[in-house]
Design an enzyme around this catalytic site. Structure first.
Site, PDB file in Angstrom:
ATOM      1  N   ARG A  97     -43.004  36.437 -32.763  1.00 30.97           N
ATOM      2  CA  ARG A  97     -44.375  36.274 -33.286  1.00 30.97           C
ATOM      3  C   ARG A  97     -44.478  35.312 -34.459  1.00 30.97           C
ATOM      4  NH1 ARG A  97     -44.195  41.713 -32.438  1.00 30.97           N
ATOM      5  NH2 ARG A  97     -45.182  42.321 -30.466  1.00 30.97           N
ATOM      6  N   LYS A 119     -50.100  21.251 -36.077  1.00 27.37           N
ATOM      7  CA  LYS A 119     -50.260  21.423 -34.626  1.00 27.37           C
ATOM      8  C   LYS A 119     -48.901  21.415 -33.941  1.00 27.37           C
ATOM      9  CE  LYS A 119     -54.714  19.290 -33.576  1.00 27.37           C
ATOM     10  NZ  LYS A 119     -55.306  18.199 -32.779  1.00 27.37           N
ATOM     11  N   GLU A 161     -50.131   4.436 -34.703  1.00 35.16           N
ATOM     12  CA  GLU A 161     -50.813   5.530 -35.408  1.00 35.16           C
ATOM     13  C   GLU A 161     -51.196   5.089 -36.827  1.00 35.16           C
ATOM     14  OE1 GLU A 161     -51.792   8.180 -33.776  1.00 35.16           O
ATOM     15  OE2 GLU A 161     -50.260   8.748 -32.289  1.00 35.16           O
ATOM     16  N   LYS A 203     -53.766  11.096 -43.290  1.00 34.46           N
ATOM     17  CA  LYS A 203     -53.753  12.212 -42.343  1.00 34.46           C
ATOM     18  C   LYS A 203     -53.888  13.548 -43.077  1.00 34.46           C
ATOM     19  CE  LYS A 203     -52.294  14.590 -38.406  1.00 34.46           C
ATOM     20  NZ  LYS A 203     -51.580  14.713 -37.162  1.00 34.46           N
ATOM     21  N   GLU A 213     -59.465  21.847 -36.675  1.00 39.14           N
ATOM     22  CA  GLU A 213     -60.162  20.875 -35.841  1.00 39.14           C
ATOM     23  C   GLU A 213     -61.539  21.357 -35.390  1.00 39.14           C
ATOM     24  OE1 GLU A 213     -57.716  18.484 -33.320  1.00 39.14           O
ATOM     25  OE2 GLU A 213     -59.400  17.951 -32.041  1.00 39.14           O
ATOM     26  N   ARG A 217     -61.522  16.398 -38.384  1.00 40.67           N
ATOM     27  CA  ARG A 217     -60.169  16.146 -37.900  1.00 40.67           C
ATOM     28  C   ARG A 217     -60.173  15.440 -36.546  1.00 40.67           C
ATOM     29  NH1 ARG A 217     -54.923  20.128 -38.108  1.00 40.67           N
ATOM     30  NH2 ARG A 217     -53.549  18.686 -37.019  1.00 40.67           N
ATOM     31  N   ASN A 221     -58.333  11.728 -33.180  1.00 40.47           N
ATOM     32  CA  ASN A 221     -58.219  11.538 -31.731  1.00 40.47           C
ATOM     33  C   ASN A 221     -58.687  10.159 -31.280  1.00 40.47           C
ATOM     34  OD1 ASN A 221     -57.204  14.100 -31.293  1.00 40.47           O
ATOM     35  ND2 ASN A 221     -59.248  15.000 -31.145  1.00 40.47           N
ATOM     36  N   HIS A 224     -57.140   8.369 -28.349  1.00 41.18           N
ATOM     37  CA  HIS A 224     -56.286   9.351 -27.674  1.00 41.18           C
ATOM     38  C   HIS A 224     -56.845   9.884 -26.363  1.00 41.18           C
ATOM     39  CE1 HIS A 224     -53.909   9.132 -31.261  1.00 41.18           C
ATOM     40  NE2 HIS A 224     -53.061  10.053 -30.829  1.00 41.18           N
ATOM     41  N   HIS A 228     -54.096   9.430 -23.806  1.00 40.64           N
ATOM     42  CA  HIS A 228     -53.429  10.526 -23.089  1.00 40.64           C
ATOM     43  C   HIS A 228     -53.510  10.329 -21.575  1.00 40.64           C
ATOM     44  CE1 HIS A 228     -53.683  13.574 -26.673  1.00 40.64           C
ATOM     45  NE2 HIS A 228     -52.643  12.774 -26.749  1.00 40.64           N
ATOM     46  N   HIS A 240     -46.277   7.298 -26.077  1.00 39.39           N
ATOM     47  CA  HIS A 240     -47.511   7.774 -26.702  1.00 39.39           C
ATOM     48  C   HIS A 240     -48.186   6.702 -27.576  1.00 39.39           C
ATOM     49  CE1 HIS A 240     -50.324  10.598 -28.483  1.00 39.39           C
ATOM     50  NE2 HIS A 240     -49.957  10.170 -29.674  1.00 39.39           N
TER      51      HIS A 240
HETATM   52  N1  LIG Z   1     -48.667  17.547 -33.562  1.00 38.70           N
HETATM   53  C1  LIG Z   1     -49.372  16.473 -33.818  1.00 38.70           C
HETATM   54  O1  LIG Z   1     -50.309  16.491 -34.611  1.00 38.70           O
HETATM   55  C2  LIG Z   1     -49.003  15.183 -33.139  1.00 38.70           C
HETATM   56  C3  LIG Z   1     -49.551  13.981 -33.603  1.00 38.70           C
HETATM   57  C4  LIG Z   1     -49.151  12.785 -33.003  1.00 38.70           C
HETATM   58  C5  LIG Z   1     -48.249  12.815 -31.952  1.00 38.70           C
HETATM   59  N2  LIG Z   1     -47.750  14.002 -31.511  1.00 38.70           N
HETATM   60  C6  LIG Z   1     -46.794  14.032 -30.396  1.00 38.70           C
HETATM   61  O2  LIG Z   1     -45.641  13.277 -30.747  1.00 38.70           O
HETATM   62  C7  LIG Z   1     -45.001  12.835 -29.554  1.00 38.70           C
HETATM   63  C8  LIG Z   1     -44.557  11.400 -29.715  1.00 38.70           C
HETATM   64  O3  LIG Z   1     -43.636  11.317 -30.781  1.00 38.70           O
HETATM   65  P1  LIG Z   1     -42.479  10.206 -30.815  1.00 38.70           P
HETATM   66  O4  LIG Z   1     -43.067   8.886 -30.532  1.00 38.70           O
HETATM   67  O5  LIG Z   1     -41.724  10.412 -32.062  1.00 38.70           O
HETATM   68  O6  LIG Z   1     -41.617  10.574 -29.509  1.00 38.70           O
HETATM   69  P2  LIG Z   1     -40.130  11.155 -29.343  1.00 38.70           P
HETATM   70  O7  LIG Z   1     -39.932  12.403 -30.083  1.00 38.70           O
HETATM   71  O8  LIG Z   1     -39.871  11.166 -27.885  1.00 38.70           O
HETATM   72  O9  LIG Z   1     -39.226  10.032 -30.024  1.00 38.70           O
HETATM   73  C9  LIG Z   1     -39.163   8.744 -29.456  1.00 38.70           C
HETATM   74  C10 LIG Z   1     -37.711   8.370 -29.090  1.00 38.70           C
HETATM   75  O10 LIG Z   1     -36.997   8.039 -30.278  1.00 38.70           O
HETATM   76  C11 LIG Z   1     -35.794   8.795 -30.368  1.00 38.70           C
HETATM   77  N3  LIG Z   1     -35.550   8.964 -31.793  1.00 38.70           N
HETATM   78  C12 LIG Z   1     -36.314   9.632 -32.695  1.00 38.70           C
HETATM   79  N4  LIG Z   1     -35.858   9.415 -33.938  1.00 38.70           N
HETATM   80  C13 LIG Z   1     -34.777   8.595 -33.834  1.00 38.70           C
HETATM   81  C14 LIG Z   1     -33.898   7.993 -34.773  1.00 38.70           C
HETATM   82  N5  LIG Z   1     -34.057   8.143 -36.100  1.00 38.70           N
HETATM   83  N6  LIG Z   1     -32.880   7.237 -34.303  1.00 38.70           N
HETATM   84  C15 LIG Z   1     -32.739   7.024 -32.964  1.00 38.70           C
HETATM   85  N7  LIG Z   1     -33.544   7.533 -32.034  1.00 38.70           N
HETATM   86  C16 LIG Z   1     -34.561   8.312 -32.468  1.00 38.70           C
HETATM   87  C17 LIG Z   1     -36.075  10.039 -29.572  1.00 38.70           C
HETATM   88  O11 LIG Z   1     -34.893  10.625 -29.097  1.00 38.70           O
HETATM   89  C18 LIG Z   1     -36.925   9.483 -28.421  1.00 38.70           C
HETATM   90  O12 LIG Z   1     -36.100   8.928 -27.436  1.00 38.70           O
HETATM   91  C19 LIG Z   1     -45.997  13.048 -28.430  1.00 38.70           C
HETATM   92  O13 LIG Z   1     -45.592  14.146 -27.655  1.00 38.70           O
HETATM   93  C20 LIG Z   1     -47.297  13.363 -29.155  1.00 38.70           C
HETATM   94  O14 LIG Z   1     -48.149  14.194 -28.396  1.00 38.70           O
HETATM   95  C21 LIG Z   1     -48.111  15.169 -32.078  1.00 38.70           C
HETATM   96 ZN   LIG Z   2     -51.094  10.253 -31.493  1.00 36.02          ZN
END
Ligand SMILES: NC(=O)c1ccc[n+]([C@@H]2O[C@H](COP(=O)([O-])OP(=O)(O)OC[C@H]3O[C@@H](n4cnc5c(N)ncnc54)[C@H](O)[C@@H]3O)[C@@H](O)[C@H]2O)c1
Ligand SMILES: [Zn+2]
Length: 339
Positions: A97, A119, A161, A203, A213, A217, A221, A224, A228, A240
């Site tokens: 939980r 989130k 972003e 942010k 949200e 907030r 998006n 997005h 998406h 992304h």
């Molecule tokens: N929770 C939120 O508010 C929020 C906001 C924006 C995005 N997101 C989510 O974030 C995700 C995208 O994040 P991302 O672009 O970081 O993707 P990701 O986590 O897949 O990372 C991108 C790639 O980089 C690699 N990587 C990460 N750090 C590294 C480093 N220091 N050295 C070498 N390789 C590294 C990872 O293994 C992966 O292959 C999506 O799923 C999106 O929906 C969430």
């Molecule tokens: Zn995003």
């Protein structure tokens, strides 16, 4: 980290969650370091990539943590990109939980966006992030040095972003990014630090005005709804951040067509994204009608219109308190995409 963990997230047992790329680089060395410091720590690894941000990964990580004897007094440390912080955050939110969580974002996107705002969640076949929870970390530890190993395409995904933060809240920040595109793309330390700080400020300010949200907030998006849909229709071969870059240009054009967005905004935004090495056009072969329809199962849908966060002009989200999104009919979206 051992010192900060002791003071800000004390726990009996640390569960470091990381993906298969980041684990050997940072998670395993961090775990060794914690153990040397007298803390109890285990590493739980999942296969890297958006297609693995699923309930299946959530279940196997959770089961492995249960088998390792982690209890209510455990703490999850997410070490990785946004996929890891979202997935590990959701594991922490639901494990017994809810147990405490620390985020160590290692991608630029995770540092400036995914790790800020509480989130967490996973994707489902019906769409991205449709299963999740709000679960705030005890703290977020950002170390820009780890960006040295981040592949170039992933670094640029984070820049999308940053442009979004400028586009919705601070035109001078967006202009700064474009004016310093070469230094930013070269990852010059001073510029990267400035970028990370300014994006986090924007942010964090938006999120603290509206944690759940209900209102403003939604500005985050921008880009997005289309973004998406592009990710999903490309089977996540378009990352992304790149999908969001294309999405922002399309949504700016849509806003212009709807009379919400100042004319000329889309082309300025397009030039800014191109200067930062980001894509601005739909992937070849992507059918506009299918794309417009694919926005329909996004969770921002209310009734049969799709709601978009649009900008009034660069640096300013369009709308007023209580009405930060705009309903647009699918045929209007198809018309914009086809134009
Ligand atoms: N929770 C939120 O508010 C929020 C906001 C924006 C995005 N997101 C989510 O974030 C995700 C995208 O994040 P991302 O672009 O970081 O993707 P990701 O986590 O897949 O990372 C991108 C790639 O980089 C690699 N990587 C990460 N750090 C590294 C480093 N220091 N050295 C070498 N390789 C590294 C990872 O293994 C992966 O292959 C999506 O799923 C999106 O929906 C969430
Ligand atoms: Zn995003």
């Amino acid at each position: 980290l051992p010192t900060v963990l002791r003071s800000h997230a004390p726990a009996h047992h640390f569960a470091i969650i990381s993906d298969s790329n980041v684990a050997p680089l940072y998670a395993l060395p961090l775990s060794d370091r914690l153990v040397r410091d007298g803390l109890r720590s285990d590493v739980f690894i999942f296969e890297a990539g958006e297609p693995n941000k699923t309930r299946a990964s959530w279940a196997s990580l959770t089961d492995a943590m249960l088998a390792a004897g982690i209890g209510r007094d455990g703490c999850v440390i997410a070490v990785g990109g946004g996929v890891t912080t979202d997935l590990a955050g959701f594991v922490a939110a639901t494990f017994m939980r809810g147990i405490s969580l620390v985020l160590v974002p290692t991608s630029l996107l995770a540092m400036i966006d995914a790790s800020i705002g509480g989130k967490t969640g996973v994707d489902s076949p019906a769409g991205k992030n449709l299963v999740g929870a709000f679960h705030f970390p005890r703290f977020v530890a950002v170390d820009p040095d780890v960006l040295r190993t981040l592949p170039d395409a992933d670094y640029r995904a984070g820049l999308a972003e940053a442009v979004k933060h400028g586009a919705i809240a601070d035109a001078s920040y967006m202009n700064w990014l474009v004016a310093n595109a070469v230094a930013v793309l070269r990852r010059d330390v001073g510029f990267v630090d400035t970028l990370i700080l300014r994006s986090i400020e924007i942010k964090a300010a938006l999120v603290s005005r509206d944690e759940r949200e209900a209102g403003i907030r939604a500005a985050l998006n921008f880009g997005h709804t289309i973004g998406h849909a592009i990710e999903r229709l490309s089977n996540f071969t378009v990352p992304h951040g790149h999908a969001v870059a294309i999405g922002m240009v399309v949504e700016a054009r849509l806003g212009e067509a709807e009379g919400v967005t100042l004319p000329g905004t889309a082309s300025t935004l397009q030039r800014a994204l191109e200067a930062l090495g980001l894509p601005v056009a739909l992937p070849p072969g992507l059918d506009p009608l299918r794309l417009a329809q694919a926005t329909g199962s996004d969770k921002k849908v209310r009734s049969n219109l799709v709601r978009y966060a649009l900008v009034a002009r660069l640096g300013e989200i369009a709308g007023t308190e209580g009405a930060w999104t705009h309903a647009v009919a699918t045929d209007r979206v198809v018309a914009t995409l086809g134009a």
